[in-house]
Design a protein around this motif. Sequence first.
Motif, mmCIF file in Angstrom:
data_model
loop_
_atom_site.group_PDB
_atom_site.id
_atom_site.type_symbol
_atom_site.label_atom_id
_atom_site.label_comp_id
_atom_site.label_asym_id
_atom_site.label_seq_id
_atom_site.Cartn_x
_atom_site.Cartn_y
_atom_site.Cartn_z
ATOM 1 N N PHE A 108 0.834 -1.196 0.000
ATOM 2 C CA PHE A 108 0.000 0.000 0.000
ATOM 3 C C PHE A 108 0.871 1.249 0.000
ATOM 4 O O PHE A 108 0.634 2.198 -0.751
ATOM 5 C CB PHE A 108 -0.926 -0.019 1.214
ATOM 6 C CG PHE A 108 -1.911 1.108 1.267
ATOM 7 C CD1 PHE A 108 -3.184 0.962 0.742
ATOM 8 C CD2 PHE A 108 -1.578 2.327 1.847
ATOM 9 C CE1 PHE A 108 -4.102 2.007 0.783
ATOM 10 C CE2 PHE A 108 -2.487 3.374 1.888
ATOM 11 C CZ PHE A 108 -3.748 3.206 1.356
ATOM 12 N N GLU A 109 1.896 1.255 0.854
ATOM 13 C CA GLU A 109 2.775 2.424 0.929
ATOM 14 C C GLU A 109 3.515 2.632 -0.382
ATOM 15 O O GLU A 109 3.691 3.777 -0.833
ATOM 16 C CB GLU A 109 3.771 2.258 2.070
ATOM 17 C CG GLU A 109 4.613 3.497 2.326
ATOM 18 C CD GLU A 109 5.437 3.387 3.585
ATOM 19 O OE1 GLU A 109 5.758 4.444 4.170
ATOM 20 O OE2 GLU A 109 5.766 2.258 3.999
ATOM 21 N N ALA A 110 3.917 1.538 -1.029
ATOM 22 C CA ALA A 110 4.630 1.628 -2.301
ATOM 23 C C ALA A 110 3.700 1.988 -3.458
ATOM 24 O O ALA A 110 4.152 2.428 -4.516
ATOM 25 C CB ALA A 110 5.336 0.306 -2.607
ATOM 26 N N GLY A 111 2.407 1.786 -3.267
ATOM 27 C CA GLY A 111 1.431 2.122 -4.305
ATOM 28 C C GLY A 111 1.352 1.108 -5.419
ATOM 29 O O GLY A 111 0.995 1.453 -6.554
ATOM 30 N N THR A 112 1.642 -0.165 -5.114
ATOM 31 C CA THR A 112 1.590 -1.191 -6.154
ATOM 32 C C THR A 112 1.609 -2.572 -5.516
ATOM 33 O O THR A 112 1.757 -2.702 -4.293
ATOM 34 C CB THR A 112 2.791 -1.057 -7.115
ATOM 35 O OG1 THR A 112 2.609 -1.925 -8.238
ATOM 36 C CG2 THR A 112 4.101 -1.395 -6.419
ATOM 37 N N ILE A 113 1.457 -3.598 -6.331
ATOM 38 C CA ILE A 113 1.756 -4.969 -5.936
ATOM 39 C C ILE A 113 3.052 -5.328 -6.663
ATOM 40 O O ILE A 113 3.069 -5.406 -7.895
ATOM 41 C CB ILE A 113 0.624 -5.939 -6.329
ATOM 42 C CG1 ILE A 113 -0.664 -5.572 -5.588
ATOM 43 C CG2 ILE A 113 1.008 -7.374 -6.004
ATOM 44 C CD1 ILE A 113 -1.833 -6.471 -5.923
ATOM 45 N N PRO A 114 4.134 -5.521 -5.944
ATOM 46 C CA PRO A 114 5.430 -5.692 -6.606
ATOM 47 C C PRO A 114 5.499 -6.880 -7.566
ATOM 48 O O PRO A 114 6.165 -6.803 -8.591
ATOM 49 C CB PRO A 114 6.394 -5.893 -5.424
ATOM 50 C CG PRO A 114 5.701 -5.284 -4.256
ATOM 51 C CD PRO A 114 4.250 -5.508 -4.491
ATOM 52 N N ASP A 115 4.826 -7.980 -7.249
ATOM 53 C CA ASP A 115 4.904 -9.170 -8.088
ATOM 54 C C ASP A 115 3.500 -9.733 -8.302
ATOM 55 O O ASP A 115 3.124 -10.738 -7.700
ATOM 56 C CB ASP A 115 5.819 -10.216 -7.442
ATOM 57 C CG ASP A 115 6.193 -11.340 -8.403
ATOM 58 O OD1 ASP A 115 5.592 -11.405 -9.491
ATOM 59 O OD2 ASP A 115 7.072 -12.142 -8.054
ATOM 60 N N PRO A 116 2.705 -9.088 -9.163
ATOM 61 C CA PRO A 116 1.313 -9.527 -9.334
ATOM 62 C C PRO A 116 1.193 -10.952 -9.867
ATOM 63 O O PRO A 116 0.214 -11.641 -9.583
ATOM 64 C CB PRO A 116 0.737 -8.511 -10.316
ATOM 65 C CG PRO A 116 1.924 -7.908 -11.003
ATOM 66 C CD PRO A 116 3.025 -7.925 -10.002
ATOM 67 N N ARG A 117 2.173 -11.416 -10.617
ATOM 68 C CA ARG A 117 2.085 -12.779 -11.140
ATOM 69 C C ARG A 117 2.264 -13.809 -10.029
ATOM 70 O O ARG A 117 1.633 -14.865 -10.050
ATOM 71 C CB ARG A 117 3.097 -12.976 -12.265
ATOM 72 C CG ARG A 117 2.792 -12.072 -13.444
ATOM 73 C CD ARG A 117 3.421 -12.492 -14.738
ATOM 74 N NE ARG A 117 2.956 -11.594 -15.795
ATOM 75 C CZ ARG A 117 1.810 -11.752 -16.457
ATOM 76 N NH1 ARG A 117 1.039 -12.800 -16.202
ATOM 77 N NH2 ARG A 117 1.451 -10.881 -17.381
#
Length: 390
Positions: free
Chosen positions: A43-52
């Motif tokens: 959440f803090e990074a604003g993404t999902i680092p490894d969506p796969r």
Amino acid sequence: MKTPDPHDFLAVDRDLTEEERAIRDTVRAYGAAELLPYVADWFEAGTIPDPRAIAKGLGALGVLGMHLDGYDCAGTNAVSYGLACRELEAIDSGLRSFVSVQGSLAMTAIHRYGSEEQRQEWLPRMAAGDAIGCFGLTEPDSGSDPGSMRTRARRDGSDWVLDGTKMWITNGSVADIAVVWAATEDGIRGFLVPRGAPGYSTNVIHKKLSLRASITSELVLEGVRLPAEAMLPGAEGLKAPLSCLSEARYGIVWGAAGAARACYESALDYARDRVQFGRPIAAFQLTQRKLADMLVDVNHAMLTALQIGRLKDDGLAHHSHISFGKLANVRAAQRVAALARGMHGANGITLEYPVMRHMVNLESVATYEGTEDVHALSLGLALTGTPAFR
């Protein structure tokens, strides 16, 4: 007689079957071990680092398209799917959105309206998390009124050529296949647009203040040429994408209950531990009143979700029932999140606790899949028989 359980005050889960409880417990345990420890950082990074990796994990868990039959999908009942959504959104709305878009939107569109070849090609891979899908309906100038979309598909020989822009698309930039809805001379139709198609590009939407543990994108189609077999043969008119949206909204009914529960449980634990003026703040009347208000909202939301789920499993759920659930449960969750945030004091604005994260996520949940106003008008139509959308 035993004192009611603060975590299931009205014993709502008592009405679950053994299989439904097993699914609830499996998803809850997986989420606690594999997702919750990391979601605040995402959440803090604003993404999902490894969506796969997320997709593969959720696929192995069996929750992607779990309510669909065949094609390596689990084929569970609606209540079981709802319970999975509840447990995932108790962690974060972005994770439940990932599952909703994959299963209730993209996979449901292919399962319900696709050809047998399209189903065989995509559904088993999507169920396993080997392929990620997205659902391109919303546009920059076409949200609550999808019928006004500007994306066009025109015939060129046996091919289709698509031009337009889709906005606020979850998983868009990582999707292997996009279900894109476009206006044609014969009405609105759905198309499968594969990743890498010439003229098809995506842009990640940054600077979001909500739903940050999720990838949200813009889809751009500039003369995208597709073969005839890319069209979903069973999807004719706006009713097709709206029926998929109804499936996703059903997951939100349960998911919002999960977000509310997470905020309430955090507030209850905090109130018991936080000492002020020589005693836990849980001992003060104002705090107990707030906890009681949260308890009522959480249990009402659980009851609403379960009742609509049972109606759905019996084939009796009307789309206005889903509107009722989304309107009521998202509103309840927002009330609970706001009370819980205040109860945590200054700590409530940090990611050390989940309440602020849920609070801002619910702003997106309240907007997508139909705003509160739109669902109120849907209920008004059901009550009066008179549409007030135009």
